[in-house]
Write a protein that holds these residues in place. Structure first.
Motif, PDB file in Angstrom:
ATOM      1  N   ASN A  34       0.806  -1.218   0.000  1.00 19.63           N
ATOM      2  CA  ASN A  34       0.000   0.000   0.000  1.00 19.63           C
ATOM      3  C   ASN A  34       0.840   1.268   0.000  1.00 19.63           C
ATOM      4  N   TYR A  35       2.014   1.249   0.612  1.00 15.26           N
ATOM      5  CA  TYR A  35       2.910   2.410   0.530  1.00 15.26           C
ATOM      6  C   TYR A  35       3.318   2.634  -0.920  1.00 15.26           C
ATOM      7  N   TYR A  36       3.667   1.553  -1.606  1.00 20.57           N
ATOM      8  CA  TYR A  36       4.045   1.634  -3.018  1.00 20.57           C
ATOM      9  C   TYR A  36       2.925   2.288  -3.829  1.00 20.57           C
ATOM     10  N   TYR A  37       1.712   1.802  -3.636  1.00 22.92           N
ATOM     11  CA  TYR A  37       0.551   2.359  -4.331  1.00 22.92           C
ATOM     12  C   TYR A  37       0.376   3.848  -4.018  1.00 22.92           C
ATOM     13  N   GLN A  38       0.438   4.213  -2.747  1.00 23.94           N
ATOM     14  CA  GLN A  38       0.229   5.598  -2.343  1.00 23.94           C
ATOM     15  C   GLN A  38       1.311   6.536  -2.867  1.00 23.94           C
ATOM     16  N   ILE A  39       2.569   6.089  -2.839  1.00 25.74           N
ATOM     17  CA  ILE A  39       3.663   6.929  -3.349  1.00 25.74           C
ATOM     18  C   ILE A  39       3.452   7.211  -4.829  1.00 25.74           C
ATOM     19  N   LEU A  40       3.196   6.167  -5.620  1.00 23.38           N
ATOM     20  CA  LEU A  40       3.006   6.367  -7.059  1.00 23.38           C
ATOM     21  C   LEU A  40       1.747   7.169  -7.353  1.00 23.38           C
ATOM     22  N   LYS A  41       0.696   6.940  -6.580  1.00 22.50           N
ATOM     23  CA  LYS A  41      -0.543   7.702  -6.744  1.00 22.50           C
ATOM     24  C   LYS A  41      -0.278   9.187  -6.514  1.00 22.50           C
ATOM     25  N   ASN A  42       0.478   9.522  -5.472  1.00 20.48           N
ATOM     26  CA  ASN A  42       0.815  10.915  -5.189  1.00 20.48           C
ATOM     27  C   ASN A  42       1.707  11.532  -6.262  1.00 20.48           C
ATOM     28  N   LEU A  43       2.459  10.695  -6.970  1.00 18.18           N
ATOM     29  CA  LEU A  43       3.290  11.168  -8.085  1.00 18.18           C
ATOM     30  C   LEU A  43       2.509  11.195  -9.398  1.00 18.18           C
ATOM     31  N   LYS A  44       1.203  10.894  -9.315  1.00 20.60           N
ATOM     32  CA  LYS A  44       0.308  10.873 -10.486  1.00 20.60           C
ATOM     33  C   LYS A  44       0.687   9.773 -11.483  1.00 20.60           C
ATOM     34  N   ILE A  45       1.194   8.658 -10.958  1.00 23.58           N
ATOM     35  CA  ILE A  45       1.537   7.489 -11.772  1.00 23.58           C
ATOM     36  C   ILE A  45       0.504   6.412 -11.471  1.00 23.58           C
ATOM     37  N   ASN A  46      -0.167   5.903 -12.502  1.00 21.63           N
ATOM     38  CA  ASN A  46      -1.172   4.863 -12.306  1.00 21.63           C
ATOM     39  C   ASN A  46      -0.528   3.624 -11.700  1.00 21.63           C
ATOM     40  N   SER A  47      -1.090   3.165 -10.600  1.00 19.07           N
ATOM     41  CA  SER A  47      -0.545   2.003  -9.916  1.00 19.07           C
ATOM     42  C   SER A  47      -1.669   1.248  -9.220  1.00 19.07           C
ATOM     43  N   GLU A 103       0.238   0.302 -15.041  1.00 19.32           N
ATOM     44  CA  GLU A 103       1.504  -0.312 -15.463  1.00 19.32           C
ATOM     45  C   GLU A 103       2.410  -0.644 -14.282  1.00 19.32           C
ATOM     46  N   ASN A 104       2.004  -0.274 -13.074  1.00 27.38           N
ATOM     47  CA  ASN A 104       2.811  -0.487 -11.877  1.00 27.38           C
ATOM     48  C   ASN A 104       1.947  -1.130 -10.813  1.00 27.38           C
ATOM     49  N   GLU A 105       2.342  -2.319 -10.377  1.00 24.41           N
ATOM     50  CA  GLU A 105       1.497  -3.071  -9.456  1.00 24.41           C
ATOM     51  C   GLU A 105       2.366  -3.753  -8.410  1.00 24.41           C
ATOM     52  N   CYS A 106       1.901  -3.722  -7.186  1.00 26.20           N
ATOM     53  CA  CYS A 106       2.596  -4.378  -6.090  1.00 26.20           C
ATOM     54  C   CYS A 106       1.605  -5.285  -5.379  1.00 26.20           C
ATOM     55  N   TYR A 107       1.968  -6.516  -5.125  1.00 27.70           N
ATOM     56  CA  TYR A 107       1.042  -7.390  -4.407  1.00 27.70           C
ATOM     57  C   TYR A 107       1.741  -8.240  -3.379  1.00 27.70           C
ATOM     58  N   GLU A 108       0.935  -8.650  -2.425  1.00 25.73           N
ATOM     59  CA  GLU A 108       1.410  -9.514  -1.361  1.00 25.73           C
ATOM     60  C   GLU A 108       1.538 -10.938  -1.889  1.00 25.73           C
ATOM     61  N   ALA A 109       2.703 -11.487  -1.691  1.00 27.90           N
ATOM     62  CA  ALA A 109       2.951 -12.863  -2.107  1.00 27.90           C
ATOM     63  C   ALA A 109       3.121 -13.696  -0.838  1.00 27.90           C
ATOM     64  N   SER A 110       2.021 -14.216  -0.335  1.00 31.67           N
ATOM     65  CA  SER A 110       2.095 -14.997   0.905  1.00 31.67           C
ATOM     66  C   SER A 110       2.918 -16.258   0.690  1.00 31.67           C
TER      67      SER A 110
END
Length: 103
Positions: A18-31, A71-78
């Motif tokens: 979620n940090y990854y998503y929020q950082i890119l979102k704040n930079l106006k990068i679709n994630s 184009e930018n995605e981060c996910y939990e890999a249990s």
């Protein structure tokens, strides 16, 4: 998506994704972020029921995100998901281990 990050091991997977998503979102990068909390993308939320969904579901969700300009995605890999081959045939660019202990 062309940039996929998998976050694994213990403590912090949801936060890192979620940090990854929020950082890119704040930079106006679709994630997007996929994990225990659900799928976050473009100020939208979709509930999920597993930290690491099955292979077919992951591929469907990644395809959906790609079609929506993500184009930018981060996910939990249990570890359970990894053990059950749920991430097979996904081109992961970066792996992140949040906490581990070598005995």
């Amino acid at each position: 998506p062309k940039n996929i990050i998998a976050v694994s091991v213990t403590n912090g997977k949801s936060s890192v994704a979620n940090y990854y998503y929020q950082i890119l979102k704040n930079l106006k990068i679709n994630s997007a972020a996929i994990g225990t909390i659900g799928i976050h993308y473009k100020n939208k939320f979709k509930k999920t029921y597993l930290t690491t969904p099955d292979t077919i579901t992951i591929h469907k969700e990644l395809n959906f995100l790609k079609k929506n300009g993500i184009e930018n995605e981060c996910y939990e890999a249990s570890s359970h998901g990894l053990h059950n081959n749920r991430l097979d045939n996904i081109n992961i660019n970066t792996g992140n281990l949040t906490k581990f202990k070598i005995l």
